[in-house]
Design an enzyme around this catalytic site. Structure first.
Site, short mmCIF file in Angstrom:
data_model
loop_
_atom_site.label_atom_id
_atom_site.label_comp_id
_atom_site.label_asym_id
_atom_site.label_seq_id
_atom_site.Cartn_x
_atom_site.Cartn_y
_atom_site.Cartn_z
N ASP A 84 0.86 -1.19 0.00
CA ASP A 84 0.00 0.00 0.00
C ASP A 84 0.90 1.25 0.00
OD1 ASP A 84 -2.45 1.31 0.15
OD2 ASP A 84 -2.50 1.29 2.34
N ASP A 106 2.89 5.07 -5.35
CA ASP A 106 2.25 6.36 -5.09
C ASP A 106 3.24 7.49 -5.37
OD1 ASP A 106 1.07 8.63 -4.20
OD2 ASP A 106 0.59 7.90 -2.19
N GLU A 136 -1.49 6.06 -8.23
CA GLU A 136 -2.35 7.14 -7.69
C GLU A 136 -2.16 8.40 -8.52
OE1 GLU A 136 -2.48 7.73 -3.45
OE2 GLU A 136 -2.74 9.90 -3.64
N GLY A 180 -8.00 8.15 7.06
CA GLY A 180 -8.25 8.48 8.47
C GLY A 180 -9.68 8.96 8.69
N GLY A 208 -9.18 5.49 1.50
CA GLY A 208 -9.86 6.22 2.58
C GLY A 208 -11.33 5.86 2.67
N ASN A 229 -10.41 0.55 0.09
CA ASN A 229 -9.36 0.35 1.09
C ASN A 229 -9.87 0.71 2.49
OD1 ASN A 229 -7.81 -0.11 -1.14
ND2 ASN A 229 -6.25 1.42 -0.66
N THR A 232 -8.72 2.46 8.89
CA THR A 232 -9.15 3.14 10.12
C THR A 232 -10.34 2.47 10.80
OG1 THR A 232 -8.33 5.19 9.18
CG2 THR A 232 -9.81 5.40 11.04
P1 13P Z 1 -8.69 4.48 5.79
O1 13P Z 1 -7.64 4.46 6.87
O2 13P Z 1 -9.40 5.76 5.74
O3 13P Z 1 -9.59 3.31 5.90
O4 13P Z 1 -7.93 4.35 4.40
C1 13P Z 1 -7.20 3.21 4.11
C2 13P Z 1 -6.47 3.36 2.84
O5 13P Z 1 -6.90 4.03 1.93
C3 13P Z 1 -5.21 2.61 2.72
O6 13P Z 1 -4.55 2.95 1.55
#
Ligand code: 13P
Length: 288
Positions: A84, A106, A136, A180, A208, A229, A232
């Site tokens: 990632d 990325d 990305e 996040g 996210g 993805n 969080t």
């Molecule tokens: P979140 O932490 O918002 O779930 O995002 C995870 C993410 O996009 C990892 O690349």
């Protein structure tokens, strides 16, 4: 079975569901995810940031752990081991050399030309090993393992150029999501998402995805998102239960009991995401 993400994501895009990428931080989380996805016959991607890989000992440690867990737990669903947010060629190479089946490069902090140049070095290398590549474009906001910044929306033309000039397998265009916890409501750019899908013909990735309302996840899937993805939401679910457990028992010191106290809530969160994305019972034929 460890596979790359190519057929997994094309199938998801074509059938109108999304594969979940759950980020892993340790052996227990990896086991929880594999068990829950196996139970629900859902293909899955295990996301590993550079920071998480370092925390667990290194890319080879992570590869070996995932590989043997798949064997010991009798996992039959296809599993992708994915880097990632690889920040440069060397990082992606380390993951590929260790046995990862998919990487994200990325290079979104650079301008388009430089992003293409770096992404291409990664695809050229990854192709030799049947490893798939996600790129990305624009910039996804928030904080992911030290990569911070504001949202910079991806332009359709830039997505088309990047796709044409590199051999990427999936694309993460920044369209309003952040890593996040969200401050306020996420506002995703659906029209642009659909345009990018139609003009690149690539499975799109929504970073996210924690904290994004169900309606928006479903809408994003209908506009070409084939992978979401999640990091969080898992962290919050697990730590809430562990905190409660520790607050209720001043005597406990066995780490197995402490870590396990978050298992039920963690797996429930995994299940909810599988249900939301429609990936339950989407077991597909392994491609490598
Ligand atoms: P979140 O932490 O918002 O779930 O995002 C995870 C993410 O996009 C990892 O690349």
């Amino acid at each position: 079975m460890l596979v790359n993400s190519k057929e997994m994501l094309i199938r998801a895009r074509n059938k109108g569901y999304a594969v979940c990428q759950f980020n892993i931080n340790n052996l227990e989380w990896t086991r929880f995810i594999l068990e829950e996805c196996e139970l629900n016959k859902a293909p899955v991607m295990l996301g590993v940031s550079s920071g998480a890989a370092k925390y667990m000992g290194g890319y080879s440690t992570v590869y070996s752990m995932v590989n043997v867990l798949i064997k010991d737990l009798n996992i039959t669903i296809p599993v992708v081991l994915h880097l990632d947010h690889g920040s440069d060629f060397e990082t992606c190479k380390k993951a590929i050399d260790a046995g990862f089946t998919s990487v994200m490069i990325d290079a979104s902090k650079y301008d388009l030309e430089k992003n293409i140049e770096i992404t291409k070095t990664v695809t050229d290398y990854a192709n030799k090993f049947n490893v798939t590549v996600e790129a990305e474009i624009g910039h996804i906001g928030g904080d992911e393992d030290g990569i911070t910044g504001n949202i910079l929306y991806a332009e359709v033309d830039d997505c088309v150029t990047l796709t044409k000039e590199t051999n990427i397998d999936s694309l993460a265009p920044a369209l309003g999501s952040v890593h996040g916890i969200y401050k306020g409501e996420p506002k995703l750019e659906y029209t642009r998402m659909l345009e990018i899908k139609n003009n690149t013909d690539l499975p799109l990735v929504l970073h996210g995805a924690s904290g994004i309302p169900e309606y928006d996840i479903k809408k994003a899937i209908s506009c070409g998102v084939a992978k979401i993805n999640i990091n969080t939401d898992l962290q919050i679910a697990w730590s809430k239960k562990v905190r409660e457990f520790l607050n209720n028992d001043n005597e406990v010191y066995d780490p197995r009991k402490i870590i396990k106290s978050g298992e039920v809530e963690f797996k429930k969160t995994v299940y909810e995401k599988l249900l939301l994305t429609g990936s339950i019972n989407q077991f597909n034929t392994p491609n490598i």
